[in-house]
Design a protein around this motif. Structure first.
Motif, PDB file in Angstrom:
ATOM      1  N   VAL A 169       0.791  -1.025   0.202  1.00  0.00           N
ATOM      2  CA  VAL A 169       0.347  -0.278  -0.072  1.00  0.00           C
ATOM      3  C   VAL A 169       0.598   0.890  -0.059  1.00  0.00           C
ATOM      4  N   GLY A 170       1.712   0.674   0.977  1.00  0.00           N
ATOM      5  CA  GLY A 170       3.095   2.311   1.234  1.00  0.00           C
ATOM      6  C   GLY A 170       3.749   2.978  -0.499  1.00  0.00           C
ATOM      7  N   GLU A 171       3.597   2.069  -1.020  1.00  0.00           N
ATOM      8  CA  GLU A 171       4.836   1.818  -2.113  1.00  0.00           C
ATOM      9  C   GLU A 171       3.579   2.658  -3.725  1.00  0.00           C
ATOM     10  N   LEU A 172       2.368   1.614  -3.440  1.00  0.00           N
ATOM     11  CA  LEU A 172       1.536   2.140  -4.113  1.00  0.00           C
ATOM     12  C   LEU A 172       1.127   3.716  -3.808  1.00  0.00           C
ATOM     13  N   MET A 173       0.797   4.477  -3.102  1.00  0.00           N
ATOM     14  CA  MET A 173       0.648   5.690  -2.598  1.00  0.00           C
ATOM     15  C   MET A 173       1.772   6.810  -2.873  1.00  0.00           C
TER      16      MET A 173
ATOM     17  N   ALA B 258      -2.734  10.667   1.627  1.00  0.00           N
ATOM     18  CA  ALA B 258      -2.329  10.331   3.128  1.00  0.00           C
ATOM     19  C   ALA B 258      -2.756   9.663   4.606  1.00  0.00           C
ATOM     20  N   HIS B 259      -4.417   9.738   3.956  1.00  0.00           N
ATOM     21  CA  HIS B 259      -4.877   8.875   4.932  1.00  0.00           C
ATOM     22  C   HIS B 259      -4.425   7.229   4.506  1.00  0.00           C
ATOM     23  N   LEU B 260      -4.288   6.605   3.827  1.00  0.00           N
ATOM     24  CA  LEU B 260      -4.133   5.157   3.361  1.00  0.00           C
ATOM     25  C   LEU B 260      -2.833   4.860   3.320  1.00  0.00           C
ATOM     26  N   ARG B 261      -2.010   6.103   3.673  1.00  0.00           N
ATOM     27  CA  ARG B 261      -0.575   5.582   3.860  1.00  0.00           C
ATOM     28  C   ARG B 261      -0.427   5.470   5.569  1.00  0.00           C
TER      29      ARG B 261
END
Length: 247
Positions: free
Chosen positions: A61-65, A106-109
């Protein structure tokens, strides 16, 4: 039902209008759709009782964001100024989308990072919340990219020559760091159709240092199924692989 029929007619008309034209959005959007969908599936199947699964899901998820935030910046810096220069006002709705996307990113990260620190007993609801939030993000981005590939592309094709569009594209690519470029290629090349993939690799062979091209070619072979690799190798004039026939 009627609105969907009208929308499909508009999509078909846009595709016909852009036939043979340089498409600023097609490749990167195929990469993003694949990366988003695959990441969503990975988060959905992650085992909340398995720390490795949870860590991998959060990392993905971090890489995608990070890539999505960079993509927003690239479009804001290159595509939108070009559009506004000759089609004033056309970018306002999508620009508002971009602002909302950055807040969602920012929220998902933060949610992904928090998941790494969550107690084992609380991982399941935290992972489910991340999955649902990511699903909404993906859905919103799919709709957003559709607007860019229809409304924005139509405007670009009407206002710019292909040579000008390629110039915008090349200027954007010159700002992309090597690590980001490798990540994009990993998700883009397998998703392109055979003529698109060949065009990308021919352009890279013409413009990149030989070791860079050879490295990308080796990496690409590992990403493609045998039939797609055989088509690419034939298009690039590479020696055929014994026993491998592209149908």
């Amino acid at each position: 039902m009627q609105s969907h029929a009208l929308e499909m007619a508009h999509v078909a008309a846009t595709a016909r209008t852009g036939q043979g034209r340089f498409n600023l959005y097609a490749g990167i959007h195929k990469a993003l759709r694949a990366f988003m969908a695959d990441t969503l599936l990975a988060v959905g199947r992650a085992d909340p009782t398995d720390a490795t699964d949870v860590n991998q899901a959060a990392t993905r998820v971090g890489e995608l964001m990070d890539l999505c935030a960079s993509h927003v910046a690239h479009e804001n810096d290159f595509a939108h100024p070009a559009l506004e220069a000759r089609c004033p006002g056309i970018c306002e709705p999508v620009a508002q989308d971009h602002e909302a996307h950055l807040r969602h990113i920012a929220h998902l990260r933060d949610a992904a990072q928090s998941l790494l620190k969550t107690e084992t007993s609380e991982r399941e609801p935290a992972l489910q919340a991340l999955y649902l939030g990511l699903a909404l993000f993906v859905a919103d981005n799919f709709q957003h990219m559709h607007t860019e590939e229809t409304v924005h592309n139509s405007a670009l094709w009407a206002a710019y020559s292909d040579a000008e569009l390629i110039g915008i594209h090349d200027a954007l690519l010159a700002t992309v760091p090597p690590a980001e470029m490798m990540l994009v290629m990993r998700w883009m090349l397998p998703q392109l159709n055979a003529p698109e993939r060949l065009g990308v690799m021919q352009g890279m062979r013409a413009g990149a240092p030989a070791p860079v091209f050879e490295g990308m070619l080796t990496g690409t072979q590992g990403l493609l199924n045998p039939r797609d690799w055989a088509k690419l190798a034939r298009g690039l004039g590479l020696p055929p692989v014994p026993g491998l026939v592209a149908v």
